[in-house]
Design an enzyme around this catalytic site. Structure first.
Site, short mmCIF file in Angstrom:
data_model
loop_
_atom_site.label_atom_id
_atom_site.label_comp_id
_atom_site.label_asym_id
_atom_site.label_seq_id
_atom_site.Cartn_x
_atom_site.Cartn_y
_atom_site.Cartn_z
CG HIS A 1 51.83 71.64 50.88
ND1 HIS A 1 50.87 72.55 50.48
CD2 HIS A 1 52.96 72.00 50.22
CE1 HIS A 1 51.40 73.41 49.64
NE2 HIS A 1 52.66 73.11 49.46
CG ASP B 1 47.44 74.82 50.23
OD1 ASP B 1 46.33 74.36 50.48
OD2 ASP B 1 48.48 74.37 50.74
CG HIS C 1 44.45 74.21 53.93
ND1 HIS C 1 44.40 73.26 52.93
CD2 HIS C 1 43.35 74.01 54.70
CE1 HIS C 1 43.32 72.50 53.09
NE2 HIS C 1 42.67 72.94 54.16
CG ASP D 1 49.82 74.48 54.22
OD1 ASP D 1 48.81 74.15 54.86
OD2 ASP D 1 50.10 73.99 53.10
CG HIS E 1 49.36 68.52 56.13
ND1 HIS E 1 48.43 68.08 55.21
CD2 HIS E 1 48.65 68.82 57.26
CE1 HIS E 1 47.23 68.12 55.75
NE2 HIS E 1 47.34 68.55 56.98
CG ASP F 1 47.65 71.28 48.84
OD1 ASP F 1 46.86 70.47 48.32
OD2 ASP F 1 47.90 71.31 50.05
CG ASP G 1 44.19 71.25 49.70
OD1 ASP G 1 44.49 72.42 49.37
OD2 ASP G 1 44.57 70.73 50.76
CD GLU H 1 48.48 67.35 51.37
OE1 GLU H 1 47.79 66.33 51.48
OE2 GLU H 1 49.14 67.85 52.31
#
Length: 315
Positions: free
Chosen positions: A99, A122, A124, A126, A139, A226, A228, A271
């Site tokens: 990412h 995402d 996360h 980030d 990332h 992303d 994930d 990712e």
């Protein structure tokens, strides 16, 4: 909506420490991306992968940040590439890579739009800086850097700072947010729908509110997806899995709803790590998501399968 799409791959893994996301662009291609996009009538060109370094200094001396030079160099190349694609009147579809590549994508997009809106799909946030990051992995920093926060080498990608304003960001699916990131989200009043929020409200409501919120403030919307963000039980091929994520069904609904957004100007999918995948599941389902973003429906997928079967029988 028919678009002129230019695909560019960014085989980057040095934004984190697990080798394999550099294989993501080719894994997505091999899962049939071009065929699927052409099958729904899109004008699509694959411009290949950016030539970037795949090795770098693990950690800058005395700083909590890894592989800075390699990532900045690749981000500058990506920013120039994305900017050229937009200048040609085409839609940039960027395939990661980890990412960290979002720094380059946003630097290229923001040159052409005064107020870019960002949907950050995402697990996360980030939004770490070297001061708040528990790992030093870049990332985990691209959104902060794109806001102009963090290491100057990252914030100045593209030759300018402040690609996106905090009030022009919407986080969707977050469930693993570091303490420093949470503080920044609260201080900057950044709009966030956690995975639990999505479960409670429903994806249709979340996307409708997101598009309305950004459309009122921005002249274009970038989707940074992303994989994930999706629960690892369904998307195993990711380096930083977080349990209790959004479902594949919810995510498919999200991109289908975003397909109708006329002010969607660019997108990236990041990712995917084929080395951690199971039977190419993550790559194949990512192609489903990208196809849906560009108008593919269950019916159109069936038509494509029928056409391929007839072609095979004719041969």
């Amino acid at each position: 909506m028919k678009r002129k799409i230019s695909i560019v791959g960014v085989p980057m893994w040095l934004g984190q420490t697990r080798y394999g996301t550099n294989l993501g662009p080719q894994g997505i291609r091999c899962a049939g991306l071009m065929e699927r996009l052409k099958g729904v009538g899109q004008d699509v060109v694959d411009e290949g992968n950016l030539p970037i370094g795949i090795t770098g200094c693990f950690r800058q001396s005395g700083e909590n940040i890894k592989n800075v030079k390699t990532l900045v160099d690749s981000s500058e190349k990506l920013a120039a590439k994305v900017s050229n694609i937009i200048q040609e009147g085409r839609f940039p579809l960027v395939l990661g890579g980890d990412h960290s590549i979002a720094m380059g994508t946003l630097a290229g997009v923001a040159k052409h739009y005064k107020n870019v809106g960002v949907i950050w799909y995402d697990a996360h946030a980030d939004m770490n800086t070297p001061e708040t990051s528990p790992t030093g992995n870049i990332h985990g920093m691209p959104l902060a850097a794109s806001m102009g926060l963090g290491h100057s080498a990252l914030t100045n990608i593209g030759g300018y700072q402040g690609k996106v304003k905090p009030e022009h960001i919407v986080l969707i699916g977050a469930r693993d947010v570091d303490k420093g990131e949470q503080q920044l989200i609260e201080e900057k009043h950044i709009k966030m729908y956690t995975a639990n929020d999505v479960k409670r409200l429903g994806m249709e409501v979340v996307i409708a509110e997101t598009v309305r919120y950004l459309s009122e403030r921005c002249d274009g919307i970038h989707l940074s997806f992303d994989v994930d963000g999706i629960d690892p039980a369904e998307f195993p091929g990711v380096g930083t899995p977080v349990a209790d994520g959004l479902s594949y069904k919810e995510s498919l609904q999200a991109v289908r709803l975003l397909a109708a957004a006329e002010n969607l100007i660019s997108a990236e999918f990041v990712e995917v790590n084929p080395l951690l995948d199971k039977d190419d599941m993550t790559a194949r389902l990512t192609v489903n998501l990208i196809g849906a973003l560009f108008g593919e429906t269950a019916k159109s997928k069936q038509v494509q399968r029928t056409d391929r079967k007839r072609s095979a029988e004719a041969i």
